[in-house]
Write an enzyme that holds these catalytic residues in place. Structure first.
Site, short mmCIF file in Angstrom:
data_model
loop_
_atom_site.label_atom_id
_atom_site.label_comp_id
_atom_site.label_asym_id
_atom_site.label_seq_id
_atom_site.Cartn_x
_atom_site.Cartn_y
_atom_site.Cartn_z
N CYS A 1 -1.58 9.06 2.97
CA CYS A 1 -1.53 8.60 1.57
C CYS A 1 -2.78 8.99 0.81
O CYS A 1 -2.75 9.11 -0.42
CB CYS A 1 -1.33 7.08 1.54
SG CYS A 1 -2.65 6.14 2.34
N GLU B 1 0.89 -1.17 0.00
CA GLU B 1 0.00 0.00 0.00
C GLU B 1 0.91 1.21 0.00
O GLU B 1 1.58 1.49 0.99
CB GLU B 1 -0.91 -0.02 1.22
CG GLU B 1 -2.14 0.87 1.07
CD GLU B 1 -1.85 2.33 1.27
OE1 GLU B 1 -1.77 3.07 0.26
OE2 GLU B 1 -1.66 2.76 2.41
#
Length: 484
Positions: free
Chosen positions: A285, A251
């Site tokens: 993110c 990720e």
């Protein structure tokens, strides 16, 4: 005794109990530079010993009854509830979180544990058809030893969202947090599961440098690596895992777009945009890194967003009521300011902010950009909101997709138009009439392109797929006849 009493973890790491370390690392408060303690660091040799012990302990843990494993996860969730204030304090001081963000993160952590408590009793196989006179079954079994490498920004939840499901499904775990947030992203998790009754040797806390990161990937007992962090490091880990024929769940970064459609409520849109860009100083993110606004609203939206930015105070969240705390360290602060400065030199205009404020950075709005400027192309990981106009839905889709990342997109305005736009967008997540930052324990989370290897966190299906292996089993009533 407090859950995070310094006497338990100071200059120690957790591997079959709290173990004195040969190396240590200062735990520093980014807002002030104050020393909060000394966390123990592991070495590559420590990792190898931990991996061997984890593989041994994992067999008994996998054989434990589903209700036994579920009870540990439920108790962990209760402990996050009971010690929420103490954990939030560490997230504020060590990670630079504002109080609301810290509370949100602890809430996600306890939700993760309660959600994962259902995994041990979830159906983990299926009956298959067979041309032969036999039963044919597919079953999911624990992968074995899982390495979890977590970042500094949401240190608790970004580690726990892999640790909790991996443990629930019968795996042992090697956890390597970022040394800058080794308490809130490591010690907290180790202490919670220790108090929750997890057997010794099933979870190991191994903070350390790049050599430790390499070791938790290369240890032969490790079968799955779960990494959350930057795209360059993720590429290196993916290559390393691929060479060793190990699964790597990556990720990675994002440069997420918020599209404001014609006719959208400008003031609500600016509020959503400010939240998406400035929550936790933009160190997420999923942060809104690109504001793509219809030309009919561009000037009004930019002014409204700039007004929001100017009203957000920056300071020390442990001692002041502020909206933005510090960036994680001076290096990141200087990087954010350099990107803004370079973009302004290339022709962008600062509509708000653009200044260092102590150990933080003022909420910033940039206008007059072109798509080749660094503030538009790069993942800034700071509180900077670049704004660009578009004229048609086709152009908006092209601008959104003209990016190496594909993690999260928000679309604000008419739902019908938003749905048509969503069908054209390459992104792991799309949120209509919401900004880009959203996460729930039961929802699949992940990105495409340079944002990672797809959805694999959250929800039973994704977690079972991530942390188990499939085994085919056949059963006959008698030994089969063969022609040899």
């Amino acid at each position: 005794m407090a859950l995070l009493d310094n006497g338990v973890w100071s200059k120690r790491f957790f591997s079959g109990g709290w173990t004195d370390s040969a190396l240590d690392h200062p735990v520093v408060e980014p807002a002030t530079g104050d020393l909060l303690g000394m966390v123990g660091l592991a070495t590559a040799e420590d990792v190898n010993r931990a991996a061997a012990r984890a593989a041994e302990a994992q067999r008994d843990w996998a054989a434990a009854s589903p209700q036994r494993r579920a009870a540990v996860l439920r108790r962990a969730g209760e402990l996050f509830t009971e010690h929420a204030a103490e954990i939030e304090d560490w997230l504020v001081r060590e990670a630079g979180s504002v109080r609301a963000k810290a509370g949100f993160e602890v809430g996600l952590a306890l939700g993760e544990c309660f959600e994962c408590a259902a995994l041990p009793t979830h159906p983990q196989g299926e009956v298959l058809t067979s041309e032969d006179a036999r039963w044919s079954l597919s079953r999911r079994r624990p992968a074995g030893v899982v390495s979890v490498i977590a970042p500094f920004n949401f240190p608790l939840i970004l580690g726990l969202r892999s640790v909790a499901p991996a443990l629930a499904l019968g795996n042992a775990v090697l956890l390597k947090p970022d040394p800058r947030t080794a308490v809130s992203g490591g010690v907290v998790i180790a202490r919670v599961f220790e108090e929750a009754g997890l057997p010794p040797g099933v979870l190991h806390l191994l903070p350390g440098d790049a050599s430790v990161g390499q070791a938790v990937v290369e240890a032969p007992e490790v079968r799955v690596v779960s990494f959350t962090g930057s795209t360059p490091v993720g590429r290196a880990i993916g290559e390393q895992a691929g060479r060793l024929l190990k699964r790597a769940h990556l990720e990675l970064g994002g440069n997420n777009a918020l599209v404001v459609l014609p006719g959208a409520d400008v003031h609500k849109a600016a509020s959503a945009g400010a939240f998406g860009s400035y929550l936790h100083q933009g160190q997420i993110c999923m942060t809104t890194g690109r504001h793509i606004v219809h030309e009919s609203l561009l000037e009004e939206y930019t002014a409204a967003l700039a007004a929001k930015a100017e009203a957000l105070p920056v300071g020390d969240p442990a001692r002041e009521d502020v909206a933005l705390g510090p960036l994680i360290d001076r290096r990141q602060l200087e990087r954010v300011h350099a990107i803004v400065t370079e973009s302004v030199a290339a022709g962008a205009t600062v509509a708000a902010g653009g200044e260092v404020s102590g150990s933080g950075y003022r909420a910033t709005v940039l206008s007059g950009l072109s798509t080749d400027m660094p503030a538009w192309r790069e993942e800034i990981f700071g509180p900077v909101a670049p704004v660009l106009g578009f004229s048609t839905v086709e152009e908006a889709a092209r601008i959104v997709n003209d990016c190496e990342y594909g993690l999260s997109v928000g679309i604000l305005g008419d739902v019908g138009t938003a749905m048509k736009l969503a069908d054209r967008i390459d992104s792991g997540k799309v949120h209509i009439n919401e900004q880009t930052v959203s996460d729930e324990p039961n929802a699949p989370f992940g990105g495409v392109k340079a944002s990672g290897t797809g959805s694999r966190f959250g929800g039973a299906a994704a977690n079972i797929d991530a942390f188990t292996e499939t085994q085919w089993v056949t059963v006959r009533p008698d030994i089969a006849d063969y022609p040899f």
